[in-house]
Design a protein around this motif. Sequence first.
Motif, PDB file in Angstrom:
ATOM      1  N   PRO A 253       0.904  -1.175   0.088  1.00 18.38           N
ATOM      2  CA  PRO A 253      -0.084  -0.025  -0.034  1.00 18.38           C
ATOM      3  C   PRO A 253       1.046   1.078  -0.032  1.00 18.38           C
ATOM      4  O   PRO A 253       2.271   1.449   0.452  1.00 18.38           O
ATOM      5  N   LYS A 254       0.459   2.283  -0.547  1.00 23.90           N
ATOM      6  CA  LYS A 254       1.043   3.671  -0.841  1.00 23.90           C
ATOM      7  C   LYS A 254       0.351   4.794   0.079  1.00 23.90           C
ATOM      8  O   LYS A 254      -0.820   4.669   0.331  1.00 23.90           O
ATOM      9  N   GLU A 255       0.980   5.731   0.628  1.00 26.93           N
ATOM     10  CA  GLU A 255       0.717   6.729   1.312  1.00 26.93           C
ATOM     11  C   GLU A 255       0.001   7.755   0.312  1.00 26.93           C
ATOM     12  O   GLU A 255       0.241   7.472  -0.671  1.00 26.93           O
ATOM     13  N   PRO A 256      -0.852   8.473   0.672  1.00 26.29           N
ATOM     14  CA  PRO A 256      -1.495   9.466  -0.330  1.00 26.29           C
ATOM     15  C   PRO A 256      -0.644  10.426  -0.944  1.00 26.29           C
ATOM     16  O   PRO A 256       0.475  10.761   0.017  1.00 26.29           O
ATOM     17  N   ALA A 257      -0.850  10.932  -2.041  1.00 30.95           N
ATOM     18  CA  ALA A 257       0.286  11.614  -2.723  1.00 30.95           C
ATOM     19  C   ALA A 257       0.311  13.117  -1.919  1.00 30.95           C
ATOM     20  O   ALA A 257       1.210  13.709  -1.809  1.00 30.95           O
ATOM     21  N   LYS A 258      -0.818  13.378  -1.441  1.00 26.40           N
ATOM     22  CA  LYS A 258      -1.095  14.629  -0.496  1.00 26.40           C
ATOM     23  C   LYS A 258      -2.037  14.700   0.498  1.00 26.40           C
ATOM     24  O   LYS A 258      -3.049  13.835   0.343  1.00 26.40           O
ATOM     25  N   THR A 259      -1.640  15.271   1.606  1.00 27.02           N
ATOM     26  CA  THR A 259      -2.348  15.055   2.794  1.00 27.02           C
ATOM     27  C   THR A 259      -3.866  15.585   2.652  1.00 27.02           C
ATOM     28  O   THR A 259      -3.963  16.521   1.863  1.00 27.02           O
ATOM     29  N   TYR A 260      -4.839  14.834   3.075  1.00 22.46           N
ATOM     30  CA  TYR A 260      -6.097  15.355   2.772  1.00 22.46           C
ATOM     31  C   TYR A 260      -7.008  14.835   4.272  1.00 22.46           C
ATOM     32  O   TYR A 260      -6.565  14.368   4.941  1.00 22.46           O
ATOM     33  N   VAL A 261      -8.174  15.485   4.306  1.00 23.57           N
ATOM     34  CA  VAL A 261      -9.132  15.166   5.354  1.00 23.57           C
ATOM     35  C   VAL A 261     -10.314  14.204   4.776  1.00 23.57           C
ATOM     36  O   VAL A 261     -10.962  14.285   4.047  1.00 23.57           O
ATOM     37  N   ALA A 262     -10.241  12.995   5.577  1.00 23.22           N
ATOM     38  CA  ALA A 262     -11.342  12.035   5.327  1.00 23.22           C
ATOM     39  C   ALA A 262     -12.376  12.258   6.640  1.00 23.22           C
ATOM     40  O   ALA A 262     -12.073  11.863   7.649  1.00 23.22           O
ATOM     41  N   LEU A 263     -13.578  12.672   6.394  1.00 27.16           N
ATOM     42  CA  LEU A 263     -14.407  13.089   6.963  1.00 27.16           C
ATOM     43  C   LEU A 263     -15.450  12.060   7.261  1.00 27.16           C
ATOM     44  O   LEU A 263     -16.126  11.955   6.043  1.00 27.16           O
ATOM     45  N   VAL A 264     -15.945  11.040   8.221  1.00 26.32           N
ATOM     46  CA  VAL A 264     -17.008  10.630   8.546  1.00 26.32           C
ATOM     47  C   VAL A 264     -18.165  11.442   9.363  1.00 26.32           C
ATOM     48  O   VAL A 264     -17.827  11.608  10.529  1.00 26.32           O
ATOM     49  N   ASP A 265     -19.042  11.666   8.689  1.00 23.89           N
ATOM     50  CA  ASP A 265     -20.007  12.824   9.302  1.00 23.89           C
ATOM     51  C   ASP A 265     -20.981  11.846  10.588  1.00 23.89           C
ATOM     52  O   ASP A 265     -21.594  11.056  10.109  1.00 23.89           O
ATOM     53  N   ARG A 266     -20.804  12.350  11.635  1.00 25.80           N
ATOM     54  CA  ARG A 266     -21.711  11.609  12.628  1.00 25.80           C
ATOM     55  C   ARG A 266     -22.314  12.476  13.382  1.00 25.80           C
ATOM     56  O   ARG A 266     -21.890  13.314  14.196  1.00 25.80           O
ATOM     57  N   PRO A 267     -23.498  13.298  13.055  1.00 26.75           N
ATOM     58  CA  PRO A 267     -24.248  14.478  13.497  1.00 26.75           C
ATOM     59  C   PRO A 267     -24.325  14.386  15.112  1.00 26.75           C
ATOM     60  O   PRO A 267     -24.375  15.554  15.671  1.00 26.75           O
ATOM     61  N   ALA A 268     -24.483  13.097  15.767  1.00 23.51           N
ATOM     62  CA  ALA A 268     -24.779  13.050  17.040  1.00 23.51           C
ATOM     63  C   ALA A 268     -23.555  13.291  18.020  1.00 23.51           C
ATOM     64  O   ALA A 268     -23.554  13.151  19.152  1.00 23.51           O
ATOM     65  N   SER A 269     -22.328  13.294  17.175  1.00 19.95           N
ATOM     66  CA  SER A 269     -21.328  13.296  18.072  1.00 19.95           C
ATOM     67  C   SER A 269     -20.913  14.609  18.740  1.00 19.95           C
ATOM     68  O   SER A 269     -20.977  15.758  18.048  1.00 19.95           O
ATOM     69  N   VAL A 270     -20.505  14.564  19.798  1.00 19.01           N
ATOM     70  CA  VAL A 270     -20.080  15.813  20.756  1.00 19.01           C
ATOM     71  C   VAL A 270     -18.669  15.971  20.663  1.00 19.01           C
ATOM     72  O   VAL A 270     -18.002  16.983  21.324  1.00 19.01           O
TER      73      VAL A 270
END
Length: 690
Positions: A253-270
Amino acid sequence: MKKILFFAFLLLAAVAVQAQVDRTKAPQPAPAREIKLGAYQTFTLKNGLQVFVVENHKLPRVQFSLQLRHNAIYEGEKEGYITMAGELIGTGTTTKAKAQLDEEVDFIGATLNTNSSGIFASSLSRHTAKLLDLLTDVLYNPSFAPEEFEKLKTQTLSGIQAGKDNPNTIAGHVRNTLVYGKQHPYGLFTTEKTLEAITLDDVKGYYKTYFKPNNAYLVIVGDIDLKTARSLVEKYFNKWQQGEVKNATYTQPKEPAKTYVALVDRPASVQSVINISYPVDLKPGPPDAITSRVLNQILGVGSAGRLFKNLRETHGYTYGAYSQLSTDKLVGNFNASASVRNEVTDSAVFEFLSELKRMVSEPVTQEELDMAKAEIAGSFGRSLESPATIANFALNTARYNLPKDYYANYLKAVEAVTLADVQAAAKKYIRPENAHIIIVGKGADVADKLKKFGEVKYFDIYGDPAAAPQATALPAGLTAEKVIADYISSIGGEKKINELKTVKTTAKGTLQGMDLTMVSTKKNSGKYLMEVSVAGMGVMQKIVSDGKEIAQIAQMQKVPMDAAIKEMYLFEAAIVPETTLAGMNVKTTLKAIEKVDGADAYVVEYVFPAGGKMTSYFDTKTGYRIQTVIFVQTPQGEVAVPVQFQDYKEVSGVKLPHTMTQSMGPVKLKFETQSAEANIALDDAIFKVQ
């Protein structure tokens, strides 16, 4: 006279020595001590089973650990069948049902566990023959009973469903998927879909293919000598038939070419669960593995790590921040993680990245290096107290083709690591510009602020790309007052609520293996008594209110409470708290529609006169209050404490929740109501505040 002269001599000697010591400088670290590892012996049967024996006669115990050798297997659309196979092997044999097998293991005070990687068994040494009878019966004759298979499927499904609501589980799944990819065995996890596809034949196929002596190591540790061990192994394992076992290989496996944000939306999260991760090509054994251990010790191991000091001690963003730089014969990985409050998510990510960049751009200090080496040496030394450690060293030497003296010289190799070595390793393995920044949290609160770190991409809980969530518009004219009125109507209405004079409930829960009982007693006019007791230990926590004053007692000590907390506790003391909002001059505001466990909910903010804040979530369909979030000030800053309400049942005409789940950091505490009584006689004396 001689004594006086003797003591004078000692005093002068002490002064002389003290004069030679410069106490402004830390003492130089001692050279790495010589490691004398306990001896292990090894032999191999004709069928290919390699055996390691470590004698230790301090206790009359012996343990056998059978471990398979093959690389991880790609399970694809049937992910989970290998884990199930490992568990099913131990659920009975063709000669003994599970109950009988368990009984015979218990009778000799033994332990026998199975998993997909092998079998572990231990007992008193006088029961060695019986223990091997049981172990080899499990090894040669697993029954794979259909009823046990179905039972395990049901248990696995329950775990999967619970994990879908656990942000840490979600974060782990998504992290593995993104770091390794779905074409690598490390990038998969069991889902309802893959579980449904698994058949009993799949499970049997794994056992028949991989449980072979030429694909296994047998490690024996304890009160046994080589001659006896060889005799027993030949007696019990010679008949085990070898077979062809192919060792799979995979694309790195290879690391991403450029840093990014992978967001899992969980509206109930505090709070947000943060993982900054990527794969690394770091195998066990080479010098880089030891240097990387030192590097990570400085960066993110324990309370002395830079991440902990920064994110907890300096900024108070989290209870703890840590990192791992892991070796693996297929592919290693780097991961830095923490759980933080929603409002500081972007600030925490900034500090994480700053520390990673600092590791690369600046040498660590000599003090940090010396401390890291001391911590590693201490941990290594403590591990040598266990004879099983020697066995593991022997096994690792064979498994990873390490030099024979690798562990004997381990501390010398650690001591040889220099400041330049650490920085070189940091430049090679710390990659803040090529990372997955994985966030599981409330997208509406954090997404825009995270854009500064790279493109924000949305993913679902399975690690698949997802569309950015669209805000649901509030119905025209809807107000907080109307939402609350609908809630009161949905649970029975004001008339029925006013007819409730008292309510007493008893609920059960568990916390870290301890059985808890919570008894909640409420009387109109805000009188309230809540007691949480631990089995065998009595009442551990108590909250009591006479309707005007309130007190909290924990472990016999009164807990200080500020005015804002007292006000919110008095609010919750009411039988149905929302009926007291107007009388308490609480300001309510309808904020949005958000999802709580997949259900749309109206979000209503409460602001109390003393400044306390609370947010309640009301199901848009049922009207029920399904979650409340209380905001509490702690030494680490403001912490959101969510409480979920489920399983509404009628009590004397009013529907009340019978399941309550409270989260505090990574700890989740669930109480289920066992009994509920209404309008029973209660003595006001129990509500006296002292």
